[in-house]
Motif scaffolding. Structure first.
Motif, PDB file in Angstrom:
ATOM      1  N   GLY A 108     -14.338  11.441  -0.954  1.00 11.22           N
ATOM      2  CA  GLY A 108     -13.597  11.580   0.218  1.00 11.22           C
ATOM      3  C   GLY A 108     -14.233  12.388   1.314  1.00 11.22           C
ATOM      4  N   PRO A 109     -13.847  12.286   2.682  1.00 13.80           N
ATOM      5  CA  PRO A 109     -13.065  11.077   3.078  1.00 13.80           C
ATOM      6  C   PRO A 109     -14.134   9.895   3.459  1.00 13.80           C
ATOM      7  CG  PRO A 109     -13.552  12.782   4.980  1.00 13.80           C
ATOM      8  CD  PRO A 109     -13.907  13.305   3.403  1.00 13.80           C
ATOM      9  N   SER A 110     -13.449   8.796   3.237  1.00 12.50           N
ATOM     10  CA  SER A 110     -14.393   7.493   3.329  1.00 12.50           C
ATOM     11  C   SER A 110     -13.517   6.163   3.894  1.00 12.50           C
ATOM     12  CB  SER A 110     -15.052   6.946   1.998  1.00 12.50           C
ATOM     13  OG  SER A 110     -15.741   5.974   2.270  1.00 12.50           O
ATOM     14  N   PRO A 111     -13.991   5.543   4.474  1.00 13.90           N
ATOM     15  CA  PRO A 111     -13.330   4.347   4.884  1.00 13.90           C
ATOM     16  C   PRO A 111     -13.072   3.376   3.653  1.00 13.90           C
ATOM     17  CG  PRO A 111     -15.210   4.573   6.618  1.00 13.90           C
ATOM     18  CD  PRO A 111     -15.380   5.635   5.678  1.00 13.90           C
ATOM     19  N   LEU A 112     -13.877   3.445   2.627  1.00 11.39           N
ATOM     20  CA  LEU A 112     -13.577   2.766   1.615  1.00 11.39           C
ATOM     21  C   LEU A 112     -12.468   3.196   0.904  1.00 11.39           C
ATOM     22  CD1 LEU A 112     -17.517   2.316   0.343  1.00 11.39           C
ATOM     23  CD2 LEU A 112     -16.010   0.192   0.970  1.00 11.39           C
ATOM     24  N   LEU A 113     -12.331   4.465   0.751  1.00 13.10           N
ATOM     25  CA  LEU A 113     -10.904   5.050   0.100  1.00 13.10           C
ATOM     26  C   LEU A 113      -9.862   4.501   1.025  1.00 13.10           C
ATOM     27  CD1 LEU A 113     -11.981   8.679  -0.713  1.00 13.10           C
ATOM     28  CD2 LEU A 113     -11.646   6.691  -2.403  1.00 13.10           C
ATOM     29  N   ASN A 114      -9.808   4.254   2.484  1.00 10.39           N
ATOM     30  CA  ASN A 114      -8.562   3.650   3.027  1.00 10.39           C
ATOM     31  C   ASN A 114      -8.506   2.321   2.495  1.00 10.39           C
ATOM     32  OD1 ASN A 114      -8.784   6.202   4.367  1.00 10.39           O
ATOM     33  ND2 ASN A 114      -9.253   5.558   6.100  1.00 10.39           N
ATOM     34  N   ALA A 115      -9.532   1.493   2.686  1.00  9.38           N
ATOM     35  CA  ALA A 115      -9.720   0.334   2.076  1.00  9.38           C
ATOM     36  C   ALA A 115      -9.096  -0.174   0.677  1.00  9.38           C
ATOM     37  CB  ALA A 115     -10.819  -0.413   2.222  1.00  9.38           C
ATOM     38  N   ALA A 116      -9.278   0.932  -0.144  1.00 10.05           N
ATOM     39  CA  ALA A 116      -8.692   0.763  -1.430  1.00 10.05           C
ATOM     40  C   ALA A 116      -7.173   1.199  -1.553  1.00 10.05           C
ATOM     41  CB  ALA A 116      -9.571   1.834  -2.483  1.00 10.05           C
ATOM     42  N   LEU A 117      -6.714   2.051  -0.518  1.00  9.29           N
ATOM     43  CA  LEU A 117      -5.472   2.246  -0.406  1.00  9.29           C
ATOM     44  C   LEU A 117      -4.696   0.926  -0.102  1.00  9.29           C
ATOM     45  CD1 LEU A 117      -5.151   5.645   1.086  1.00  9.29           C
ATOM     46  CD2 LEU A 117      -4.184   5.136  -1.075  1.00  9.29           C
ATOM     47  N   GLU A 118      -5.184   0.361   1.034  1.00 11.99           N
ATOM     48  CA  GLU A 118      -4.645  -0.856   1.621  1.00 11.99           C
ATOM     49  C   GLU A 118      -4.694  -2.047   0.421  1.00 11.99           C
ATOM     50  OE1 GLU A 118      -7.073  -1.791   5.022  1.00 11.99           O
ATOM     51  OE2 GLU A 118      -6.498  -0.057   6.038  1.00 11.99           O
ATOM     52  N   ARG A 119      -5.587  -2.150  -0.489  1.00 12.79           N
ATOM     53  CA  ARG A 119      -5.597  -3.202  -1.199  1.00 12.79           C
ATOM     54  C   ARG A 119      -4.233  -2.688  -2.231  1.00 12.79           C
ATOM     55  NH1 ARG A 119      -9.223  -6.340  -4.315  1.00 12.79           N
ATOM     56  NH2 ARG A 119     -11.045  -5.646  -3.102  1.00 12.79           N
ATOM     57  N   ARG A 120      -4.215  -1.430  -2.674  1.00 12.09           N
ATOM     58  CA  ARG A 120      -3.119  -1.316  -3.599  1.00 12.09           C
ATOM     59  C   ARG A 120      -2.018  -1.566  -2.851  1.00 12.09           C
ATOM     60  NH1 ARG A 120      -6.291  -2.450  -7.465  1.00 12.09           N
ATOM     61  NH2 ARG A 120      -7.239  -0.874  -8.381  1.00 12.09           N
ATOM     62  N   LEU A 121      -1.916  -1.144  -1.514  1.00 14.03           N
ATOM     63  CA  LEU A 121      -0.411  -1.468  -1.107  1.00 14.03           C
ATOM     64  C   LEU A 121      -0.238  -3.068  -0.830  1.00 14.03           C
ATOM     65  CD1 LEU A 121      -0.877   1.344   1.618  1.00 14.03           C
ATOM     66  CD2 LEU A 121       1.200   1.022   0.047  1.00 14.03           C
ATOM     67  N   ARG A 122      -1.556  -3.658  -0.607  1.00 12.00           N
ATOM     68  CA  ARG A 122      -1.099  -5.264  -0.434  1.00 12.00           C
ATOM     69  C   ARG A 122      -0.509  -5.864  -1.957  1.00 12.00           C
ATOM     70  NH1 ARG A 122      -6.058  -5.100   2.306  1.00 12.00           N
ATOM     71  NH2 ARG A 122      -7.187  -5.799   0.282  1.00 12.00           N
ATOM     72  N   GLU A 123      -1.326  -5.124  -3.135  1.00 11.56           N
ATOM     73  CA  GLU A 123      -0.968  -5.672  -4.314  1.00 11.56           C
ATOM     74  C   GLU A 123       0.537  -5.389  -4.657  1.00 11.56           C
ATOM     75  OE1 GLU A 123      -5.390  -5.278  -6.081  1.00 11.56           O
ATOM     76  OE2 GLU A 123      -3.922  -3.908  -6.603  1.00 11.56           O
ATOM     77  N   ALA A 124       0.909  -4.290  -3.944  1.00 10.99           N
ATOM     78  CA  ALA A 124       2.487  -4.066  -4.392  1.00 10.99           C
ATOM     79  C   ALA A 124       3.531  -4.584  -3.331  1.00 10.99           C
ATOM     80  CB  ALA A 124       2.442  -2.563  -3.981  1.00 10.99           C
ATOM     81  N   GLY A 125       3.004  -5.589  -2.343  1.00 14.27           N
ATOM     82  CA  GLY A 125       3.719  -6.269  -1.619  1.00 14.27           C
ATOM     83  C   GLY A 125       4.043  -6.036  -0.064  1.00 14.27           C
ATOM     84  N   VAL A 126       3.259  -4.991   0.310  1.00 10.41           N
ATOM     85  CA  VAL A 126       3.159  -4.834   1.694  1.00 10.41           C
ATOM     86  C   VAL A 126       2.157  -5.631   2.446  1.00 10.41           C
ATOM     87  CG1 VAL A 126       3.036  -2.895   3.489  1.00 10.41           C
ATOM     88  CG2 VAL A 126       3.711  -2.307   1.020  1.00 10.41           C
ATOM     89  N   ARG A 127       2.726  -6.464   3.294  1.00 10.36           N
ATOM     90  CA  ARG A 127       1.799  -7.445   4.111  1.00 10.36           C
ATOM     91  C   ARG A 127       1.636  -6.822   5.330  1.00 10.36           C
ATOM     92  NH1 ARG A 127       6.373 -11.981   4.516  1.00 10.36           N
ATOM     93  NH2 ARG A 127       7.489  -9.997   4.730  1.00 10.36           N
ATOM     94  N   PRO A 128       0.365  -7.066   5.951  1.00  7.57           N
ATOM     95  CA  PRO A 128      -0.092  -6.499   7.281  1.00  7.57           C
ATOM     96  C   PRO A 128       0.830  -6.277   8.256  1.00  7.57           C
ATOM     97  CG  PRO A 128      -1.667  -7.861   6.457  1.00  7.57           C
ATOM     98  CD  PRO A 128      -0.640  -8.169   5.635  1.00  7.57           C
TER      99      PRO A 128
END
Length: 270
Positions: A108-128
């Protein structure tokens, strides 16, 4: 000429989930680039140790130089990246002259890490569409290193511009620096500000003692995302750091704000 060996260096943990997650991540890296030799070494607790892996590499193919890219599985440039790992690699270069070792940058830092965070949040049920009504706690393991602290603070600032109603950085370690609350304190602070829904995103690679502390501190939140683990984006980032270390000139030639097809926002670009 064969490609350098990729040696992923993880911290290690007594928690068996840690090693299993690291190995799952390196397996994903192999699947993304078949034919690349990917090894895993640990600084502590787990086997094989980094020196043992390097000794094994030096013992093969007698007479030839063995190129190795040593990649710290770290999200920020803190103590392990600045002291522990360089010391281990320096000792290996001294003892094993057949090895040609280059240390890659931390993840880090990297946009790919931000994207991975977003993936995990979506998987946990957070929609855009939930972001406008959701407060986010960015929970990292913690560090006393000013550079690492600044990186976490900057990531939190960047996330504020992606639609969350509020973002708070938090540290899991008991020695959090001034201004960085523990996870549970960040959750309570968001509640006190009137945020009705709170999500906690662990900014850590693998399970262990500090990620468990993050999970415990998230008890008052509505959503707890998983650790980054073997996310596709994280595996892609390992290969990007490997390629940077192989060809430093490529870094200067890369378009600013783009990494392996991901734009600065962390979403997949065309």
């Amino acid at each position: 000429m064969s490609a350098p060996v990729l040696l992923v260096i993880a911290h290690g943990s007594r928690d068996p989930r840690h090693g299993a997650t690291v190995h799952a991540l390196t397996a994903r890296v192999r699947s993304l680039r078949p034919g690349l030799r990917v090894e895993t070494g640990f600084l502590d607790f787990n086997a094989p140790s980094v020196p043992r892996v390097l000794e094994r590499l030096a013992a093969q193919d007698a007479g030839d130089t063995v190129d190795v890219v040593a990649l710290p599985l770290l999200l920020t440039r803190a103590f392990h990246a600045k002291s522990d790992i360089p010391t281990v690699l320096h000792e290996a270069r001294t003892r094993l002259p057949r090895l040609r070792i280059r240390q890659a940058e931390v993840l880090g830092p990297s946009p790919l890490l931000n994207a991975a965070l977003e993936r995990r949040l979506r998987e946990a049920g957070v929609r855009p569409g939930d972001r406008a009504s959701t407060g986010l706690v960015l929970a990292s393991a913690g560090s006393t290193d000013p550079e690492a602290i600044a990186v976490i603070a900057e990531i939190a600032r960047e996330l504020r511009h992606t639609g969350w109603c509020a973002v708070r950085p938090a540290f899991a370690s008991a020695t959090s620096p001034a201004g960085f609350p523990r996870t549970e304190d960040a959750v309570r602070a968001l509640r006190a500000e009137g945020v009705r829904r709170v999500a906690v995103a662990p900014y850590v690679v693998a399970p262990g003692r500090l990620p468990d502390r993050i999970a415990a501190g998230a008890a008052g939140a509505d959503v707890l995302a998983d650790v980054l683990g073997p996310a596709q984006e994280l595996a892609s980032l390992l290969l990007h750091r490997y390629d940077e270390a192989r060809a430093p000139a490529a870094r200067a030639a890369a378009p600013v704000g783009h990494v392996a097809g991901f734009a600065r926002t962390g979403t997949l670009s065309a």
